[in-house]
Design an enzyme around this catalytic site. Structure first.
Site, mmCIF file in Angstrom:
data_model
loop_
_atom_site.group_PDB
_atom_site.id
_atom_site.type_symbol
_atom_site.label_atom_id
_atom_site.label_comp_id
_atom_site.label_asym_id
_atom_site.label_seq_id
_atom_site.Cartn_x
_atom_site.Cartn_y
_atom_site.Cartn_z
ATOM 1 N N ARG A 105 0.992 -0.830 -14.215
ATOM 2 C CA ARG A 105 -0.316 -1.040 -13.564
ATOM 3 C C ARG A 105 -0.783 0.274 -12.922
ATOM 4 O O ARG A 105 -1.975 0.594 -12.939
ATOM 5 C CB ARG A 105 -0.152 -2.142 -12.503
ATOM 6 C CG ARG A 105 -1.367 -2.400 -11.641
ATOM 7 C CD ARG A 105 -1.049 -3.470 -10.596
ATOM 8 N NE ARG A 105 -2.166 -3.741 -9.716
ATOM 9 C CZ ARG A 105 -2.139 -4.597 -8.697
ATOM 10 N NH1 ARG A 105 -1.030 -5.282 -8.448
ATOM 11 N NH2 ARG A 105 -3.195 -4.791 -7.933
ATOM 12 N N ASN A 158 5.529 -2.344 0.154
ATOM 13 C CA ASN A 158 5.520 -3.401 -0.880
ATOM 14 C C ASN A 158 5.001 -2.925 -2.237
ATOM 15 O O ASN A 158 5.293 -3.539 -3.253
ATOM 16 C CB ASN A 158 4.798 -4.668 -0.397
ATOM 17 C CG ASN A 158 3.340 -4.438 -0.075
ATOM 18 O OD1 ASN A 158 2.876 -3.294 -0.032
ATOM 19 N ND2 ASN A 158 2.617 -5.508 0.162
ATOM 20 N N GLY A 234 -1.032 -0.917 5.276
ATOM 21 C CA GLY A 234 0.167 -1.306 6.013
ATOM 22 C C GLY A 234 -0.148 -2.316 7.090
ATOM 23 O O GLY A 234 -1.067 -3.123 6.940
ATOM 24 N N THR A 237 0.214 -0.547 12.582
ATOM 25 C CA THR A 237 0.178 0.909 12.766
ATOM 26 C C THR A 237 -1.216 1.440 12.464
ATOM 27 O O THR A 237 -1.664 2.388 13.096
ATOM 28 C CB THR A 237 1.165 1.587 11.783
ATOM 29 O OG1 THR A 237 2.319 0.783 11.701
ATOM 30 C CG2 THR A 237 1.516 2.994 12.209
ATOM 31 N N GLU A 253 -6.258 -0.816 5.084
ATOM 32 C CA GLU A 253 -6.042 -2.209 4.706
ATOM 33 C C GLU A 253 -4.793 -2.655 5.424
ATOM 34 O O GLU A 253 -3.716 -2.109 5.213
ATOM 35 C CB GLU A 253 -5.909 -2.301 3.182
ATOM 36 C CG GLU A 253 -6.110 -3.705 2.677
ATOM 37 C CD GLU A 253 -4.809 -4.336 2.348
ATOM 38 O OE1 GLU A 253 -4.383 -5.201 3.151
ATOM 39 O OE2 GLU A 253 -4.203 -3.980 1.335
ATOM 40 N N CYS A 287 0.015 -8.478 1.190
ATOM 41 C CA CYS A 287 -1.027 -8.767 2.184
ATOM 42 C C CYS A 287 -1.969 -9.827 1.653
ATOM 43 O O CYS A 287 -2.601 -10.539 2.435
ATOM 44 C CB CYS A 287 -1.757 -7.508 2.608
ATOM 45 S SG CYS A 287 -2.101 -6.421 1.272
HETATM 46 O O1 G3P Z 1 -0.035 -6.076 -0.036
HETATM 47 C C1 G3P Z 1 -0.894 -5.176 -0.583
HETATM 48 C C2 G3P Z 1 -2.022 -5.731 -1.396
HETATM 49 O O2 G3P Z 1 -2.826 -4.695 -1.799
HETATM 50 C C3 G3P Z 1 -1.640 -6.726 -2.440
HETATM 51 O O3 G3P Z 1 -1.957 -6.440 -3.729
HETATM 52 O O4 G3P Z 1 -1.984 -6.855 -6.156
HETATM 53 O O5 G3P Z 1 -0.400 -8.117 -4.719
HETATM 54 O O6 G3P Z 1 -2.817 -8.599 -4.605
HETATM 55 P P1 G3P Z 1 -1.778 -7.571 -4.866
#
Ligand code: G3P
Length: 478
Positions: A105, A158, A234, A237, A253, A287
């Site tokens: 990706r 992540n 993140g 922070t 974000e 997230c």
């Molecule tokens: O946790 C970060 C966020 O950008 C998630 O991406 O591709 O899992 O929706 P995705």
């Protein structure tokens, strides 16, 4: 010490003069897996200096040449997907297949940046003065997009590769230089990714990667006068960074509490599969994970039963075996998740499975009958634990969603498209998905959060635009 991965500065791999290193703990074994250099503030200063110089030349490099190098880096990254994915498995316990997907990706994202960049940056604007009252046609205004300068990229654990390239690709195509501070868990995967840019032949100093302790170089980087833009993904922070940063554009974000609203007429099988995928992939450490289910009481029993049946089928174990649920990133994260579970237990939530934990590995858990006085109704577990709140009206669901400090994404399940649109309009989040779980991708879609979820909008096109500023040249005719 040959065991310590070097950092990347001035087109070379270097040891830090600190003589110190930072250990990366494998979340599965809970033992040190790799070590990276603990860079010093002087080393950061050096990186900033060369990034500034390299950027000046890069901005003059033709757009098509910048694109060509990005395409090359993308191809090299994809060729090296196996060793990079292996680092992701060891450093962040990402399931083996998902780790490979992340790298592929990322290659696609870099190529898309190159393609999108040549189009949107290869086009400017032309204005004439006579449209504004009182003016003759005596001024021509040429408008173009120019780079910001040095971009500081700070991705989270992540997606150490993908959320790094989602900043690197737009920054570079737009003519900026880039300094990367990878997360400690994921740093080695990020260093390998940077090596792909090195192999592609980018000019020296255009990309740098400094590793080290947040306490030593964290604030020093984010408050550095040489930084012209910070792109951060993140947790909390980011809020601290935004308070300390100078007068520079910020792209942030910072997490979410994405709600899944389920109406009575929804396709409940589709709902259940999306709740499981949305709530439990990468053990909930996204997230954009579904972090609270808001289901109409009349279908709640059916939804909970269907989700329970699917949760029972999730495999739990090491990432090397490609299990669905793998150990969460750190012991402190596991302890935090456990704290939320225990709070819900004390306050009377219904446990659909028994709570089970071994080290950092937490078995998937669905908590039914969660009420607003429980911490898990509002806080982000970043783990495989999902609360269900039963609602009696759509308004109740929307109210819960909008009362959150977060406003990243949300989703609504219904067969009534008119209702879905009305709910989407009422939900105060950056994105609402109709009949699917929240997700950032495809990576050219806009991606943004309201309130504590962030500032600015990402996605390839928005990031390229955000990493430029407008420059006008006005021709005054005699
Ligand atoms: O946790 C970060 C966020 O950008 C998630 O991406 O591709 O899992 O929706 P995705």
């Amino acid at each position: 010490d040959g065991d310590v991965f070097k950092y990347y500065s001035d087109g070379e791999w270097k040891k830090s003069s600190s003589g110190k290193s930072v250990s990366i703990i494998n979340p599965t074994t809970r033992k040190p897996q790799y070590k990276v250099q603990a860079c010093t503030q002087e080393e950061v200063n050096k990186v900033m200096d060369i990034a500034k110089t390299a950027q000046k030349a890069w901005a003059k490099t033709p757009l098509w040449k910048r694109a060509e190098l990005l395409h090359k880096a993308a191809a090299i990254l994809k060729e090296h997907k196996a060793p990079i994915a292996e680092c992701l498995v060891k450093e962040i316990a990402k399931p083996a297949k998902d780790a490979v997907t992340e790298v592929v990706r990322s290659g696609d994202l870099i190529s898309y940046c190159a393609e999108e960049g040549v189009r949107i940056l290869g086009e400017g604007k032309f204005l004439t003065s006579d449209s504004f009252p009182g003016n003759e046609r005596s001024k021509y205004c040429l408008v173009s997009k120019i780079p910001l300068g040095v971009i500081l990229a700070i991705p989270p654990f992540n997606y150490p590769v993908n959320l790094a390239v989602s900043k690197i690709g737009p920054a570079l195509i737009a003519g900026n230089s880039l300094v990367l501070k990878p997360p400690t868990q994921g740093a080695v995967a990020a260093l390998h990714m940077v090596h792909c840019f090195h192999l592609a032949g980018f000019p020296k100093g255009l990309i740098s990667c400094v590793t080290g302790k947040g306490s030593e170089i964290g604030d020093f980087l984010t408050m550095h006068p040489g930084v012209n833009c910070i792109s951060f993904t993140g947790g909390d922070t980011g809020i601290a960074i935004s308070k300390k940063a100078g007068m520079i554009p910020l792209q942030m974000e910072l997490g979410g509490k994405d709600a899944c609203i389920v109406l009575e007429d929804a396709d409940l099988d589709l709902v259940a599969s999306n709740i499981v995928k949305g709530g439990f992939s990468y053990s909930g450490q996204r997230c954009t994970a579904v972090k609270v289910v808001l289901v109409m009481e009349s279908v709640a029993d059916a939804v909970v039963e269907k989700v329970k049946a699917k949760v029972a089928k999730l495999t739990v174990g090491p990432p090397e075996d490609d299990c669905d649920i793998t150990p969460v990133v750190s012991e402190s994260s596991a302890n935090f998740i456990e704290g939320l579970v225990m709070d819900a237990k004390t306050k009377g939530a219904t446990f659909c499975q028994e709570y089970k934990r071994e080290g950092n590995l937490i078995w998937p858990l669905l908590l039914d009958h969660v009420r607003p006085d429980m911490r898990i109704a509002w806080e982000e577990p970043f783990g495989p634990v999902l609360p269900v709140i039963r609602i009696n009206s759509v308004e109740e669901g929307i109210h819960h969603c909008n009362a959150s400090n977060f406003g990243l994404q949300g989703c609504v399940f219904t067969k009534d498209i008119n209702k879905a649109i009305m709910i989407s309009d009422a939900m105060e989040t950056g994105t609402v998905q109709i009949n699917s779980a929240p997700a950032r991708g495809p990576d050219h879609f806009p991606f943004q959060g309201l309130r504590d979820s962030g500032i600015g909008s990402q996605g390839i096109t928005n990031s390229i635009t955000m990493m430029t500023k407008i420059k006008s040249t006005v021709i005054n005719l005699p």
